[in-house]
Design an enzyme around this catalytic site. Structure first.
Site, PDB file in Angstrom:
ATOM      1  N   HIS A  14      32.772 -49.959 -12.057  1.00  0.00           N
ATOM      2  CA  HIS A  14      33.381 -49.140 -13.077  1.00  0.00           C
ATOM      3  C   HIS A  14      33.475 -47.766 -12.677  1.00  0.00           C
ATOM      4  CE1 HIS A  14      32.966 -46.955 -16.901  1.00  0.00           C
ATOM      5  NE2 HIS A  14      33.826 -47.883 -17.319  1.00  0.00           N
TER       6      HIS A  14
ATOM      7  N   ASP B 270      24.462 -53.011 -11.556  1.00  0.00           N
ATOM      8  CA  ASP B 270      25.243 -52.768 -12.803  1.00  0.00           C
ATOM      9  C   ASP B 270      25.307 -53.889 -13.623  1.00  0.00           C
ATOM     10  OD1 ASP B 270      26.459 -51.474 -14.835  1.00  0.00           O
ATOM     11  OD2 ASP B 270      28.048 -50.439 -13.514  1.00  0.00           O
TER      12      ASP B 270
ATOM     13  N   LYS C 273      26.738 -53.516 -25.439  1.00  0.00           N
ATOM     14  CA  LYS C 273      27.767 -54.441 -25.097  1.00  0.00           C
ATOM     15  C   LYS C 273      27.478 -55.887 -25.663  1.00  0.00           C
ATOM     16  CE  LYS C 273      30.477 -52.487 -21.428  1.00  0.00           C
ATOM     17  NZ  LYS C 273      29.959 -51.257 -21.199  1.00  0.00           N
TER      18      LYS C 273
END
Length: 731
Positions: free
Chosen positions: A224, A317, A356
């Site tokens: 990201h 991540d 999320k």
């Protein structure tokens, strides 16, 4: 602290107890808002249903013959109300009330429990925040609407750290640290940090704690933008990039298997720093996306086995996952379940974007640290150093409801009840995929077509929820079209409901004559009240969480089948996409849906779009590095930049990273020269904006200007002449 829990009782059992609490019918209850269940001993359906939740709700069985209750049922019962003896409804009520209070005390995690108690005290506030329990808002019509919309409790729970009753969130004490310790136990971490500001802030914290200027960072090209910015542009790390996959549908795949080879990694490192490449551990940090946005999830145990000895730390991540350890068939993808780490292994950091697909307000994230096995070594990052970075990015005025959401999330994942939530989700979404495969032909779930000699949709649902074979990316299989995957390296994240749309030949990966670009599907669904996560080329993604229900999934399937029918019938575009048509009637006047599909498909096809998208992440086509990301950041801060149109930008050094959002992955990173591939890809996006109004993607790091009847894209690049003549920095 007052309790709002109710009591669930069957009608027949209701006469045997008194209570001041609200009593609801136990038949049909989901038991999430009750603190006790009362039923007759023979009402085993109710007793079994309460037990099946795995919440641990106290169940009271009313009986006239305690001897008649079976051993199996006794295991599910908390207390027996025996009618053989003289019963006292008041005594029963006290026993039930005690059980309810104890149950509530057990289900509430530490910080949220303390927050509820604190808010219930009704203290008089003369501290921050200025709305002081919402009372300021109530003194103006707009404020009153705002207050009424959100409700009283959220304002009363928005507290200031001037009162330390809830502990300090920055130095980790009191109920705040108790919540983090509880989460660490649930997630199998040595230490957990609750982070507000999303996983971007969590990545900032991790990389600033671990990476110093000049360190080598083994870098997943799928990372990201927050990782690029924090590890490279801000901390000064030097990247060694690992190439990643894209398939013709536009799905984001994982790192090529060959890029995990130690010899190759050292060769790549030597091009950046020949001396460090020879070190036992050349890399201060590796940053790997544990699961891609589009549902390629790694075998984390294999990642650590193959590259761990080359790195001081590995950050996984896990923004798009985080639930893998609560689903038995996904256990190998959890870095936190690696139980044989020793002093020669890397420290493990896992960043999770809780909001999320877990239970969190937007911006809630957490960092899990599993590195006690290297404690005492110089490479070890202790709490003092890590918390120093945590405090660089954590607000001194945190929003307590967000922090409480992280606390509650951990409680919800814990134990059998947590695992059941995820298992039930799998059953729901597997069944939904089966329905769509059997009822439709246009939108195909992205799963293997055949598993163990049987069509995917003919598998046993319970087996499919526990057997990773149904989700595996087989090496070289045509259906997924990813190149360079190894055996048992990756599998489909079952909690990403991914669909492919017509237009790509699954056997060859080539464009077909007709297609339905996924952006058309996404816009149709939005017009009909269904919000997908994202779409790209011929792929569309829906995020699955335990919030899903069969009815909700059926609504999605119904709309997809309706769109299929409209495309087959070639309905007027005005009927299919009313919002886009109304906003751009001059452009699309008289169009049918197939006409638009054909034009947009031909646009992608004629530009060979998926080839350029794929090349962006292949080493052969990586942009040349003109300066380090850190240097590019400094030059941008100094205003040593110029705005250059896309048709003149090739070869110029980008001072800002450029990307479409979502997914938020840089196609050109700060310090890289704009390549032919990158220019072509962003030119396609620019031309798409001009030719197909209403379908413009969000693009960051590229600026659009209206010039005549066209939109023209520009990028900020290094201006060597301005830098040369800047006396502020040339003394």
């Amino acid at each position: 602290m007052s309790s709002s829990l109710k009591i669930a009782s069957t009608q027949e059992a209701r006469q045997y107890f008194d209570t001041d609490r609200v009593v609801v019918d136990a038949v049909g209850s989901d038991f999430t808002d009750v603190g006790a269940v009362i039923a007759m001993d023979y009402e085993t359906d109710v007793i079994d249903a309460a037990d099946a939740t795995k919440f641990g709700i106290p169940v009271f069985a009313v009986t006239k013959d305690a001897q008649a209750i079976s051993a199996d049922e006794l295991k599910k019962i908390f207390h027996i109300i025996d009618l053989e003896n003289k019963f006292d409804a008041t005594v029963n009520a006290r026993e039930i009330e005690t059980a309810v209070n104890n149950y509530e005390d057990s289900i509430l995690p530490p910080f949220f429990k303390s927050l509820k108690e604190y808010v219930s005290r009704g203290l008089i506030q003369f501290d921050c925040p200025g709305h002081q329990g919402g009372q300021y808002y109530r003194k103006h019509p707009a404020g009153r609407e705002f207050y009424d919309f959100f409700g009283e409790t959220v304002f009363r729970a928005d507290l200031c750290n001037a009162d330390v009753a809830l502990g300090d969130l920055l130095i980790h004490e009191g109920p705040a640290v108790a919540a983090e310790k509880h989460a660490a136990r649930v997630y199998n971490a040595d230490k957990t940090y609750f982070v507000l500001g999303g996983s971007s802030n969590a990545n900032n914290t991790v990389t600033s704690a671990l990476v110093s200027n000049g360190d080598l960072v083994l870098f997943d090209r799928n990372n990201h933008k927050s990782v690029y910015n924090s590890a490279l542009a801000m901390a000064g790390g030097r990247p060694v990039y690992l190439q990643t996959n894209r398939n013709p549908y536009g799905f984001i795949g994982g790192i090529y298997d060959s890029d995990f080879d130690e010899k190759k990694i050292r060769e790549l490192a030597a091009k950046v720093d020949p001396e460090r490449a020879k070190w036992k551990r050349p890399f201060r940090l590796a940053v790997i996306q544990l699961g891609t946005y589009d549902g390629t999830i790694y075998n984390a145990h294999e990642v650590v086995k193959r590259i761990g000895h080359l790195c001081d730390y590995i950050e996984f991540d896990s923004a798009w996952v985080g639930y893998e350890q609560f689903i038995p068939m996904m256990r190998n993808s959890s870095p936190l379940l690696i139980d044989d780490l020793g002093p020669e292994d890397p420290g493990i950091i896992v960043v999770q974007s809780v909001h999320k697909q877990q239970a969190g307000f937007s911006q809630t994230s957490q960092i899990h640290k599993k590195d006690s096995h290297i404690k005492g070594q110089l490479r070890y990052c202790d709490h003092k150093h890590f918390n120093n970075s945590f405090n660089l990015f954590m607000s001194t005025s945190p929003f307590y409801p967000m922090y409480a959401a992280l606390d509650v999330n951990a409680a919800m994942q814990e134990g059998e009840a947590g695992r059941k939530l995820w298992h039930d989700l799998l059953i729901t979404t597997i069944e939904a995929r089966k329905k769509l495969i059997k009822a439709g032909s246009m939108f195909r779930p992205f799963v293997p077509p055949v598993v163990n000699g049987k069509k995917w949709e003919d598998g046993d649902t319970e087996d499919m929820a526990n057997n990773i074979d149904y989700w595996r990316f087989e090496k070289g299989a045509k259906w997924h079209a990813y190149e360079g995957y190894g055996d048992n390296q990756y599998y489909v994240d079952p909690n990403k409901f991914m669909l492919t749309t017509p237009g790509i030949n699954p056997e060859t990966g080539d464009y077909e004559d007709f297609g339905v670009p996924a952006t058309i599907v996404a816009n149709y669904l939005r017009d009909h009240g269904i919000i997908p996560e994202k779409s790209d080329l011929n792929s569309i993604l829906f995020l699955m969480t335990p919030a899903e229900t069969p009815a909700k999934m059926n609504n999605l399937i119904t709309q997809l089948l309706q769109l299929q029918r409209l495309i087959e019938e070639d309905a007027p575009l005005k009927q299919v996409l009313p919002s886009i048509y109304a906003a751009n009637e001059e452009r699309y006047n008289g169009y049918t849906i197939r006409e638009l599909c054909q034009e947009l498909h031909d646009f992608y096809k004629n530009n060979n779009t998926f080839t350029y998208q794929k090349r962006l992440f292949l080493r052969e086509f990586f942009p040349e590095q003109g300066m380090l990301p850190y240097e590019a950041r400094q030059e941008f801060i100094r205003n040593h930049n110029k705005l250059v149109p896309l048709n003149k930008i090739e070869g110029e050094i980008a001072l800002e990273g450029a990307l479409p959002y979502p997914p938020g992955v840089f196609c050109v990173a700060p310090g890289e020269k704009w390549s032919e591939t990158a220019v072509k890809y962003f030119t396609i996006l620019q031309d798409g904006i001009n030719n197909f109004p209403g379908f413009a993607p969000e693009i960051q790091g590229v600026y659009f200007k209206q010039e005549g009847d066209k939109v023209v894209a520009y990028g900020e690049v290094y201006d060597a002449e301005v830098a040369k003549n800047d006396d502020r920095y040339n003394n």
